[in-house]
Design a protein around this motif. Sequence first.
Motif, PDB file in Angstrom:
ATOM      1  N   VAL A 150      45.942  28.180  42.209  1.00  0.00           N
ATOM      2  CA  VAL A 150      45.494  27.132  41.288  1.00  0.00           C
ATOM      3  C   VAL A 150      45.591  25.746  41.908  1.00  0.00           C
ATOM      4  CG1 VAL A 150      46.118  28.500  39.271  1.00  0.00           C
ATOM      5  CG2 VAL A 150      47.754  26.852  40.198  1.00  0.00           C
ATOM      6  N   HIS A 151      46.360  25.590  42.991  1.00  0.00           N
ATOM      7  CA  HIS A 151      46.495  24.278  43.621  1.00  0.00           C
ATOM      8  C   HIS A 151      45.330  23.964  44.562  1.00  0.00           C
ATOM      9  CE1 HIS A 151      50.702  25.225  42.491  1.00  0.00           C
ATOM     10  NE2 HIS A 151      50.752  23.937  42.209  1.00  0.00           N
ATOM     11  N   THR A 152      44.796  24.986  45.207  1.00  0.00           N
ATOM     12  CA  THR A 152      43.733  24.773  46.194  1.00  0.00           C
ATOM     13  C   THR A 152      42.400  25.388  45.802  1.00  0.00           C
ATOM     14  OG1 THR A 152      44.312  26.782  47.427  1.00  0.00           O
ATOM     15  CG2 THR A 152      45.471  24.737  48.013  1.00  0.00           C
ATOM     16  N   GLY A 153      42.414  26.280  44.810  1.00  0.00           N
ATOM     17  CA  GLY A 153      41.186  26.990  44.451  1.00  0.00           C
ATOM     18  C   GLY A 153      40.797  28.052  45.453  1.00  0.00           C
ATOM     19  N   GLU A 154      41.699  28.396  46.367  1.00  0.00           N
ATOM     20  CA  GLU A 154      41.406  29.371  47.418  1.00  0.00           C
ATOM     21  C   GLU A 154      41.590  30.791  46.895  1.00  0.00           C
ATOM     22  OE1 GLU A 154      43.149  30.702  51.828  1.00  0.00           O
ATOM     23  OE2 GLU A 154      43.994  28.990  50.737  1.00  0.00           O
ATOM     24  N   CYS A 155      40.692  31.682  47.297  1.00  0.00           N
ATOM     25  CA  CYS A 155      40.805  33.097  46.938  1.00  0.00           C
ATOM     26  C   CYS A 155      41.765  33.772  47.903  1.00  0.00           C
ATOM     27  CB  CYS A 155      39.432  33.774  46.983  1.00  0.00           C
ATOM     28  SG  CYS A 155      39.454  35.492  46.444  1.00  0.00           S
ATOM     29  N   LEU A 156      42.826  34.374  47.357  1.00  0.00           N
ATOM     30  CA  LEU A 156      43.871  34.973  48.180  1.00  0.00           C
ATOM     31  C   LEU A 156      43.625  36.443  48.472  1.00  0.00           C
ATOM     32  CD1 LEU A 156      46.984  33.364  46.421  1.00  0.00           C
ATOM     33  CD2 LEU A 156      45.699  32.496  48.381  1.00  0.00           C
ATOM     34  N   ALA A 157      42.966  37.146  47.570  1.00  0.00           N
ATOM     35  CA  ALA A 157      42.747  38.584  47.767  1.00  0.00           C
ATOM     36  C   ALA A 157      41.615  39.050  46.869  1.00  0.00           C
ATOM     37  CB  ALA A 157      44.025  39.369  47.467  1.00  0.00           C
ATOM     38  N   VAL A 158      40.990  40.166  47.283  1.00  0.00           N
ATOM     39  CA  VAL A 158      39.896  40.775  46.522  1.00  0.00           C
ATOM     40  C   VAL A 158      40.143  42.276  46.476  1.00  0.00           C
ATOM     41  CG1 VAL A 158      37.405  41.151  46.352  1.00  0.00           C
ATOM     42  CG2 VAL A 158      38.281  39.001  47.290  1.00  0.00           C
ATOM     43  N   ARG A 159      39.969  42.858  45.305  1.00  0.00           N
ATOM     44  CA  ARG A 159      40.144  44.301  45.159  1.00  0.00           C
ATOM     45  C   ARG A 159      39.027  44.824  44.260  1.00  0.00           C
ATOM     46  NH1 ARG A 159      42.714  48.054  47.923  1.00  0.00           N
ATOM     47  NH2 ARG A 159      44.501  46.617  48.089  1.00  0.00           N
ATOM     48  N   ARG A 160      38.296  45.831  44.746  1.00  0.00           N
ATOM     49  CA  ARG A 160      37.197  46.414  43.977  1.00  0.00           C
ATOM     50  C   ARG A 160      37.708  47.533  43.081  1.00  0.00           C
ATOM     51  NH1 ARG A 160      32.346  48.300  47.579  1.00  0.00           N
ATOM     52  NH2 ARG A 160      32.395  46.056  47.986  1.00  0.00           N
ATOM     53  N   LEU A 161      37.219  47.572  41.845  1.00  0.00           N
ATOM     54  CA  LEU A 161      37.611  48.641  40.931  1.00  0.00           C
ATOM     55  C   LEU A 161      36.922  49.947  41.318  1.00  0.00           C
ATOM     56  CD1 LEU A 161      37.489  46.841  37.459  1.00  0.00           C
ATOM     57  CD2 LEU A 161      39.482  47.312  38.878  1.00  0.00           C
ATOM     58  N   ARG A 162      37.615  51.049  41.024  1.00  0.00           N
ATOM     59  CA  ARG A 162      37.065  52.384  41.332  1.00  0.00           C
ATOM     60  C   ARG A 162      36.087  52.779  40.235  1.00  0.00           C
ATOM     61  NH1 ARG A 162      42.245  56.060  42.032  1.00  0.00           N
ATOM     62  NH2 ARG A 162      40.609  57.651  42.028  1.00  0.00           N
ATOM     63  N   VAL A 163      34.812  52.905  40.591  1.00  0.00           N
ATOM     64  CA  VAL A 163      33.764  53.232  39.636  1.00  0.00           C
ATOM     65  C   VAL A 163      33.118  54.548  40.055  1.00  0.00           C
ATOM     66  CG1 VAL A 163      31.607  52.470  38.582  1.00  0.00           C
ATOM     67  CG2 VAL A 163      33.349  50.781  39.227  1.00  0.00           C
ATOM     68  N   PRO A 164      33.039  55.541  39.151  1.00  0.00           N
ATOM     69  CA  PRO A 164      32.392  56.821  39.502  1.00  0.00           C
ATOM     70  C   PRO A 164      30.936  56.631  39.898  1.00  0.00           C
ATOM     71  CG  PRO A 164      33.625  57.001  37.448  1.00  0.00           C
ATOM     72  CD  PRO A 164      33.582  55.548  37.790  1.00  0.00           C
ATOM     73  N   ILE A 165      30.445  57.494  40.758  1.00  0.00           N
ATOM     74  CA  ILE A 165      29.081  57.376  41.261  1.00  0.00           C
ATOM     75  C   ILE A 165      28.061  57.521  40.137  1.00  0.00           C
ATOM     76  CG2 ILE A 165      27.332  58.492  42.711  1.00  0.00           C
ATOM     77  CD1 ILE A 165      29.522  59.161  44.685  1.00  0.00           C
ATOM     78  N   ASN A 166      28.224  58.532  39.296  1.00  0.00           N
ATOM     79  CA  ASN A 166      27.235  58.816  38.254  1.00  0.00           C
ATOM     80  C   ASN A 166      27.519  58.067  36.954  1.00  0.00           C
ATOM     81  OD1 ASN A 166      25.931  60.591  39.987  1.00  0.00           O
ATOM     82  ND2 ASN A 166      27.176  62.334  39.320  1.00  0.00           N
ATOM     83  N   VAL A 167      28.024  56.850  37.066  1.00  0.00           N
ATOM     84  CA  VAL A 167      28.356  56.085  35.872  1.00  0.00           C
ATOM     85  C   VAL A 167      27.081  55.665  35.146  1.00  0.00           C
ATOM     86  CG1 VAL A 167      28.416  53.864  37.086  1.00  0.00           C
ATOM     87  CG2 VAL A 167      29.758  54.167  35.016  1.00  0.00           C
TER      88      VAL A 167
END
Length: 841
Positions: A150-167
Amino acid sequence: MRARNCNPLFVSALLNLSVASLLLLSTAHTVYAIDAKKPRPTLADTIQQSQIPREQFYGEVKLLHAPNPMDVQFSEDGSVLFSQAETIRLWRSDDGTYLGSIAGPARFRKFAQLNHSRWLVTVDDMEEENQTGWYYSMPQLIPCLRIWDVHTGECLAVRRLRVPINVERLWIKAIATSTDSTWVLFESRFNKEKAEQEQESFLDGYSGDYCFLAGFLGPELTPTCHLEFDELSNYRHLQYNSHNGKLLIYGETNLACFDPDSQKIIWSTSCHELDLKHNEIKGVINLEQPFQMELAESGKQRSFTPFIVQFESNPRYKVPVTGVDFSKLTLLNWGLIDPSNGKLLHHDMVMRETGPGNYKTPKTENLKFPGPKDANTLNAWIYDKQDHAIKAIDLVDAWTRDSSPVKDRTFTIKKSRGDALGERWNLDRDDMRNDVHAQTWSSTSGRMCIIRGYTPEIDLYDLATGNTIAQPSGTVNALSRFTSGKLAASLDWNDVSVFDFKAQGALERTFNTKVIQNSCLALSQDASLLLVGENSGNAGVWDLSQQSRTCALEGGTEKLFHIAVNATSNRIAALDWDGTLWHWQTSTTHTNPGEMQLLRAHSQKKPTRPEEYYNNEFAYRIPRSLCDLSANAALYLAFRAYGVAEEDNYGELSHGLPGKDLIARIYQGLGRYFFFEYTHGAVVELREGQPQKLLTPPVYHQSQLMQVRCTADGRFAMFVFDTGQILILNLKAGILESIIPTGLSEIMDVNYHPQQKTLLVACYRGTITAWNSDTFLQTGLLQLNDARLEHMSSQPAADGFDLVLGTWDTGLIVKQGVFKEKDQKPTRLPALPFPVKLPGH
């Protein structure tokens, strides 16, 4: 015993050393005492001194977040208010000052706080595409979790959610955090493969809805759990209680408790099992102070912090004729849930009347509530919409302790902003992101915040008095063209200023005045006069050299959209919202300083319809975007409606051939009741002393005309369509100058500079692009960090262009020398697709 002789010098040195030590110790204690008295900087103070991204703006920006906030939260220390729309903005809770923004590569859907509010975790929006004829939408992006400083607005990490193929569909239900953990509740619909050991079922081959809880740890978002719930669980929300360390998962009628230590669901229950079958779960109240209770069981005392659950009457339950409907009399319907087993310990209702209510539930004998020492900390604050007041609820004695009537801000500005929102039909708002009503409070800062659905305004109140902390501000409702290096702007429909554009790219305010409910403004060609139109149809003229108002223009009957002055003929023209052109003739003699003239409109003119449409006259109003005036008042352009557009058997708009009709959406109706409706018509060109002309350039027969603009000298006109096509018309030569297929949506303003062969296009979500009118190629792109654009004024610079951007929620933004010739990179579109799908294909 014989005394020893001591050296006097040694004694003196020892005394001096002792005194020095005492002085040093005293000084140290004084320094420590001073340091102890210094107030610790709040989170808002440290963020204000940091480098969090934000555009440099002119004007006062407070508590506005367009298109509309979807969530608001206070920081742990209460000094910062976080608002989330498509981005996240940070505000000081003491005065509503804008601190900065956090913007990601995709729009945000939800957010939560981590590490004592020093980090934020966000979930991306999936950008669902609405499918006609289906009851659900398709995800267009895989949502990611992102952690931000919140002090710099920098993104520290990214994590993708597990989504089934045939969703088939994906829902992001909720997000919750503890100090270092994050949980996401999401639901997906897909065809689950049956395991070999499973028995055959009549449901095999059918898709189902599956609910999942995903857990992550720390700033790297390391996965910790992935739980699947029962298909019929119907969970919708998450709430972590820092005082008992448990995560509550709940829906309309079901509750479950997740233990982060064991990574398991330790109990689940429902309103029916709690003997509250006529109630639904409305939410959970989290107190900043621990709510410690004692329960005697089997001769043993147990201390714990219960869940405080808020209920409401089930709308499907009908009160018997002989019964009492408490739902209309109840301010708060709440209960205490044991975090260890899910049992209902206590259920009570607080009535609307101040003081002990008419409904009182006896307390369980073996349940000990907090004592008098906690009476001031165990309050919950509720905004009572019925009484329009903020009320403090005593959770121990179950009655209203205090009530503060809410004192709202100026109604005229609020109404003007609401009316302007009604004209934004061309924006992408059909995404289920606008129906959010929420309230939150912080006893630490003494503030309550309320958001109300469609509006971008954030209401921030003082808990003790009900007073509004700050009036939402920062909307540029009108912006003039550049004239001799100067321009005029109006903020929040009342604050009118004239600025001088300096070489350093800064704006210097040279004049300021208040004009309540103004609607448009302009400068004369020599920048000596300021003209301001109003919602009433009247207008005013200011002499900038005298810094005073010299003329009052009366006679107009409707809201003015554009105004201009021709100094050569001493004529002022204004265009109102039903397409009528008004004229005022100014005096050739100069008035004395301080003397003001009163002028009445001497003529009015509204374009006529073609003969074949004379019998189809109906009342309508055009939006501001469908009309324009040249700077010298010589050219009038406005859409003229002929008749209501009809649909064929396939639901498509039926119209004539290209080059004959144009489609536009206008206000149609009688009196005060107007609504948007598709109509067909033409853009009318009017010039002094010349017959009117109808402009119907060739476009696809279902394209909708969104904007009509003209250059300052009136030589060129720009027509903007919903497909992203922009047509440049050479009105002097009577030919099409250029057709530019931008492929852009939500275009808010366009400027054309014929000498530079450059078209500038400003889009709502902060994108400005440059296009070459000869090659129709894009030559430049500028993306603002976090701004929603409304107006654009530009002028050629020594190299490139100078831009002044009027935004919806961040005041005036200046960009100097953009789109330089050396930076231009002509970009060819991958293809030139037809703007919309052809019928039958």
